[in-house]
Scaffold this motif. Sequence first.
Motif, PDB file in Angstrom:
ATOM      1  N   UNK A 532     -35.088  -4.816   7.455  1.00 32.03           N
ATOM      2  CA  UNK A 532     -35.144  -4.409   6.099  1.00 32.03           C
ATOM      3  C   UNK A 532     -34.440  -5.184   5.008  1.00 32.03           C
ATOM      4  N   UNK A 533     -33.313  -5.635   5.458  1.00 33.60           N
ATOM      5  CA  UNK A 533     -32.336  -6.222   4.647  1.00 33.60           C
ATOM      6  C   UNK A 533     -33.142  -7.702   4.223  1.00 33.60           C
ATOM      7  N   UNK A 534     -33.700  -8.371   5.473  1.00 34.54           N
ATOM      8  CA  UNK A 534     -34.150  -9.272   5.242  1.00 34.54           C
ATOM      9  C   UNK A 534     -35.568  -9.595   4.494  1.00 34.54           C
ATOM     10  N   UNK A 535     -36.042  -8.515   3.901  1.00 34.84           N
ATOM     11  CA  UNK A 535     -37.212  -8.462   2.725  1.00 34.84           C
ATOM     12  C   UNK A 535     -36.678  -9.055   1.529  1.00 34.84           C
ATOM     13  N   UNK A 536     -35.153  -8.789   1.280  1.00 31.05           N
ATOM     14  CA  UNK A 536     -34.700  -9.280  -0.015  1.00 31.05           C
ATOM     15  C   UNK A 536     -34.061 -10.847   0.160  1.00 31.05           C
ATOM     16  N   UNK A 537     -34.160 -11.287   1.298  1.00 31.37           N
ATOM     17  CA  UNK A 537     -33.576 -12.797   1.397  1.00 31.37           C
ATOM     18  C   UNK A 537     -34.238 -13.794   0.425  1.00 31.37           C
ATOM     19  N   UNK A 538     -35.542 -13.725   0.362  1.00 32.47           N
ATOM     20  CA  UNK A 538     -36.385 -14.470  -0.218  1.00 32.47           C
ATOM     21  C   UNK A 538     -35.973 -14.730  -1.888  1.00 32.47           C
ATOM     22  N   UNK A 539     -35.646 -13.178  -2.243  1.00 29.99           N
ATOM     23  CA  UNK A 539     -35.119 -13.350  -3.812  1.00 29.99           C
ATOM     24  C   UNK A 539     -33.807 -14.113  -3.864  1.00 29.99           C
ATOM     25  N   UNK A 540     -32.885 -13.874  -2.873  1.00 27.80           N
ATOM     26  CA  UNK A 540     -31.614 -14.700  -2.831  1.00 27.80           C
ATOM     27  C   UNK A 540     -31.666 -15.898  -2.569  1.00 27.80           C
ATOM     28  N   UNK A 541     -32.475 -16.299  -1.819  1.00 27.43           N
ATOM     29  CA  UNK A 541     -32.662 -17.904  -1.648  1.00 27.43           C
ATOM     30  C   UNK A 541     -33.110 -18.616  -2.571  1.00 27.43           C
ATOM     31  N   UNK A 542     -34.038 -18.009  -3.243  1.00 22.28           N
ATOM     32  CA  UNK A 542     -34.789 -18.639  -4.362  1.00 22.28           C
ATOM     33  C   UNK A 542     -33.587 -18.616  -5.515  1.00 22.28           C
ATOM     34  N   UNK A 543     -32.539 -18.114  -5.600  1.00 20.37           N
ATOM     35  CA  UNK A 543     -31.604 -18.418  -6.600  1.00 20.37           C
ATOM     36  C   UNK A 543     -30.410 -19.044  -6.035  1.00 20.37           C
ATOM     37  N   UNK A 544     -30.443 -19.412  -4.942  1.00 24.00           N
ATOM     38  CA  UNK A 544     -29.460 -20.087  -4.206  1.00 24.00           C
ATOM     39  C   UNK A 544     -28.139 -19.423  -3.882  1.00 24.00           C
ATOM     40  N   UNK A 545     -28.619 -18.179  -3.606  1.00 22.28           N
ATOM     41  CA  UNK A 545     -27.309 -17.095  -3.309  1.00 22.28           C
ATOM     42  C   UNK A 545     -27.024 -16.768  -1.941  1.00 22.28           C
ATOM     43  N   UNK A 546     -27.730 -17.185  -1.075  1.00 23.52           N
ATOM     44  CA  UNK A 546     -27.983 -16.936   0.419  1.00 23.52           C
ATOM     45  C   UNK A 546     -27.302 -18.283   1.197  1.00 23.52           C
ATOM     46  N   UNK A 547     -26.044 -18.044   2.095  1.00 22.93           N
ATOM     47  CA  UNK A 547     -25.893 -19.194   2.583  1.00 22.93           C
ATOM     48  C   UNK A 547     -26.711 -19.293   4.130  1.00 22.93           C
ATOM     49  N   UNK A 548     -26.949 -20.563   4.557  1.00 23.74           N
ATOM     50  CA  UNK A 548     -27.581 -20.930   5.699  1.00 23.74           C
ATOM     51  C   UNK A 548     -27.258 -20.373   6.872  1.00 23.74           C
TER      52      UNK A 548
END
Length: 555
Positions: A532-548
């Motif tokens: 469920x948390x992974x659903x939010x990852x695209x929003x964070x990746x789009x803003x460059x706020x998620x580490x690889x």
Amino acid sequence: MTGSEVLLHLGGAVALMLYATRMVRTGVERAYGEVLRLRLRRTLDRPGLAVLVGAGLAIAFQSSTAVTLLIASFAGSGIVGGLTGQLAVRGAEVGSAAVAKLLSFNLSLLVPVALIAGTGLFMVTERREYRQVGRILIGVGLLLLSLGMIGEASEPLRDSPALPAVVAYFSGDPLAAYLLAALVTWLFHSSIAAVLLLAALVGRGVVPEDLAIVLVLGVNLGSSFIAPVLTRSMAPEARVVPVGNLLMRGAGSLALLAAFTAATPALAFLGSGDAARVVNAHLLFNVLVLCLGLPLSRLVYAASERLVRLTTRRDVPERSAEIDVSALDESVIGVPRQALANATREVLRTCELVEAMLAQVIDLYADPDEERTCALAALDDRLDRKHAAIKLYLARVTARPLDPVDAMRAQELLGACVKLEQVGDIVVRNLLAHVRKKMKYDLHFTPDGWNELVRIHQSVLGTARLAFNVLVSRDLETARQIVEEKERLRDLERASSDRHFGRLSEGTPRSIETSTIHLDTIRDLKQINSLLAAIAYPVLEERGMLRGSRLRAVR
């Protein structure tokens, strides 16, 4: 001060009161909602205790309407009978009136205390439970502050030349005053707010006490209409509960209105002080409805069932048609934005199915039942069909050239849909397997172990609701909150496992019997939370706020 300025100040004070009431209610729901719901389910099979629990929940939520909607949903799911549910709602009305009584006292000293403590708690800690307690305290402080503002804002009304004419008109037409109070309360969606506003106006001499009693009866009529309107699209079994409450309070308020206007009794028995008499009248009315409702409960329940059946016959075909309709319109495949909007709507319906499965599975842990277990498993079949339909629809949409934004949105929806289908599989294949094992061997968790599972489940359900909101709003702050909640769940899982192994080392029999189920359930809930948390990852990746990677760089 001009009349417009008076009304502006009064409107602002009322708005603050409504917001503060909602703030307290949502804080309680977020901090303790799931625990209160689970305890409510366990007690609603005993009518006498249901009344007390309903009153307690109304005091906690500061809203009898919230309790009515909760119990109606239980009745619609077959968890509680409609008769017991109606008794619990009558208890909730008394609890709501008790809250109004408590807030009518001079609690001005609590305003700075509650605001300072609440703000400090909310800003200092990142723990979700503590932040919600801070939210509750801030709401209480603002609510008490708004009552003082209402008193100050209404003070100039005493000298208004138009006031005597208005009061004289409504005093001469009690039915109009009664209906006006009902309408205002329905617009407020809060009987507590309406009664406190009325008490403040009476205390300042703006409204005479005889007219105030009529208005109190109208407040009770208006508040009893809120839940039936909000549940009008629910199953008939759910609608019986609020409709029964409407019949009792509506008939009671009309009967007392007729008696009061005919006899005009002295009001000294309601206490000293005009404002106190208003609140006491509200409390006394709901206690009378409860006392009369106990012997008349079966009659009222039969009447409400019949009324719901009569009003449902015309609605059933329409609701059935709505259930069968799919948002996946093939005619707009060539219009990417419209097609993706349709796919979003259908994914949201999938989200509702997943939320229902997650909410119901913990009930089965508490009270295993084969029939309800099979019904929950059947929801996964619906989920699989929706997943397949959405996947094929998006495949057809992406077969055409798309701009980068639409292509990214299509992949986001497809990824969310896949994750939701995986969550459904975990619920049915893993969690329901644990339920059946628990039921087969008549196993029981220790109180501490069960409370740990409830807290973890509550956290996962909260993450689900946030993730579903992010899927639509793509709100960055909510996406960040989801990741923070994931970290908090990891801490909960570790602490629960440590405590469980501690109980095992002490030789606690129930912990030994349920050890496999306990640990496997935590593992499955953690996996669901990650999906469920992974659903939010695209929003964070789009803003460059998620580490690889979570791995620390090694030199």
